[in-house]
Design a protein around this motif. Structure first.
Motif, PDB file in Angstrom:
ATOM      1  N   PHE A  33       0.826  -1.202   0.000  1.00  0.00           N
ATOM      2  CA  PHE A  33       0.000   0.000   0.000  1.00  0.00           C
ATOM      3  C   PHE A  33       0.863   1.255   0.000  1.00  0.00           C
ATOM      4  CE2 PHE A  33      -2.458  -3.156   2.610  1.00  0.00           C
ATOM      5  CZ  PHE A  33      -3.310  -3.536   1.604  1.00  0.00           C
ATOM      6  N   HIS A  89      -4.671   2.157  -2.475  1.00  0.00           N
ATOM      7  CA  HIS A  89      -5.761   1.273  -2.088  1.00  0.00           C
ATOM      8  C   HIS A  89      -6.732   2.049  -1.207  1.00  0.00           C
ATOM      9  CE1 HIS A  89      -2.586  -1.415  -3.367  1.00  0.00           C
ATOM     10  NE2 HIS A  89      -3.444  -2.408  -3.392  1.00  0.00           N
ATOM     11  N   TYR A 109      -8.425   6.965  -4.688  1.00  0.00           N
ATOM     12  CA  TYR A 109      -7.787   5.653  -4.555  1.00  0.00           C
ATOM     13  C   TYR A 109      -8.005   4.843  -5.828  1.00  0.00           C
ATOM     14  CZ  TYR A 109     -12.524   4.006  -3.518  1.00  0.00           C
ATOM     15  OH  TYR A 109     -13.866   3.725  -3.598  1.00  0.00           O
ATOM     16  N   PHE A 111      -7.383   0.975  -5.948  1.00  0.00           N
ATOM     17  CA  PHE A 111      -7.915  -0.356  -5.632  1.00  0.00           C
ATOM     18  C   PHE A 111      -8.892  -0.271  -4.460  1.00  0.00           C
ATOM     19  CE2 PHE A 111      -3.589  -1.064  -7.340  1.00  0.00           C
ATOM     20  CZ  PHE A 111      -3.920  -1.790  -8.469  1.00  0.00           C
ATOM     21  N   ASP A 115     -10.739  -5.329  -3.606  1.00  0.00           N
ATOM     22  CA  ASP A 115      -9.507  -5.692  -4.316  1.00  0.00           C
ATOM     23  C   ASP A 115      -8.429  -6.107  -3.321  1.00  0.00           C
ATOM     24  OD1 ASP A 115     -10.479  -5.060  -6.908  1.00  0.00           O
ATOM     25  OD2 ASP A 115      -9.893  -2.955  -6.673  1.00  0.00           O
ATOM     26  N   SER A 116      -8.315  -5.369  -2.219  1.00  0.00           N
ATOM     27  CA  SER A 116      -7.308  -5.721  -1.208  1.00  0.00           C
ATOM     28  C   SER A 116      -7.548  -7.136  -0.701  1.00  0.00           C
ATOM     29  CB  SER A 116      -7.331  -4.733  -0.035  1.00  0.00           C
ATOM     30  OG  SER A 116      -6.912  -3.456  -0.457  1.00  0.00           O
ATOM     31  N   TYR A 178       1.026  -4.400  -9.616  1.00  0.00           N
ATOM     32  CA  TYR A 178       0.642  -4.668  -8.226  1.00  0.00           C
ATOM     33  C   TYR A 178       0.421  -6.164  -7.978  1.00  0.00           C
ATOM     34  CZ  TYR A 178       0.702  -0.009  -6.350  1.00  0.00           C
ATOM     35  OH  TYR A 178       1.133   1.214  -5.876  1.00  0.00           O
TER      36      TYR A 178
END
Length: 197
Positions: A33, A89, A109, A111, A115-116, A178
């Motif tokens: 991040f 994120h 942001y 993501f 998504d995380s 990523y």
């Protein structure tokens, strides 16, 4: 209508300022991040940072960026109301609070929390929002008396076809990078000293 040049600029900052720091941080065992602060008037970069949880579990990307921001001499900082806050994120509850306490009236942001959890195997943001605050995904107030948040993906999707397609390709390329960083983090996280790895 979304500002195409702003989306491009924020993607530039992710690609050229945050990702290199994040790659170095992930190599040391940190999560992927990152965050940056830009001036609203000319969109110049004030500071970019990445996660540094191996030093302190509170140094999420946004928190570490804010730490570095407030370590700068006052004359080099911008008033937070005159700044854009960018997070790679969607910020967790800790970082949402820090952005608020610091006085930013916006954040962008790339993501999402989902998504995380789903793409990067880091589910803690959604788990904490649910367990501590009883909020379902997307349950926090994305526009409130303090700030308004913006998903770069949603902004890009709202554009007419030529810009939308170009930006979605750019976002796809950044996402692929990523994915690589995530694989590196996941394969090396065993034994690190991060409480919620």
């Amino acid at each position: 209508m979304s500002d195409v040049s702003l989306i491009d600029r924020l993607l530039d900052v992710i690609e050229h300022d945050i990702v290199p720091k994040t790659a170095a941080g992930v190599a040391r065992g940190n999560k992927l991040f990152g965050a940056a602060i830009l001036r609203k008037d000319d969109r110049s970069l004030v500071v970019a940072e990445t996660n540094n949880e191996i030093e302190n579990p509170l140094w999420h990307g946004e928190m570490h960026c804010l730490k570095r921001f407030y370590e700068m001499p006052r004359v080099e900082r911008v008033d937070t109301k005159e700044a854009i806050f960018l997070s790679t994120h969607e910020p967790c509850s800790l970082c949402l609070s820090a952005i608020t306490w610091a006085g930013f009236d916006n954040f962008y942001y790339l993501f999402s929390h989902e998504d995380s959890r789903d793409s990067f195997a880091i589910p803690h943001d959604l788990k904490i929002l649910k367990e501590v605050f009883t909020l379902d995904p997307g349950g926090y107030n994305a526009e409130n008396a303090y700030w308004k948040s913006y998903s770069l993906r949603r902004l890009a999707r709202a554009l007419p076809a030529p810009d939308r397609e170009r930006l979605e390709t750019r976002i796809g390329d950044i996402s692929a990078r990523y994915d690589e960083l995530s694989q590196t983090y996941q394969s090396g996280k065993a034994g690190n000293d991060i409480p919620l790895a």
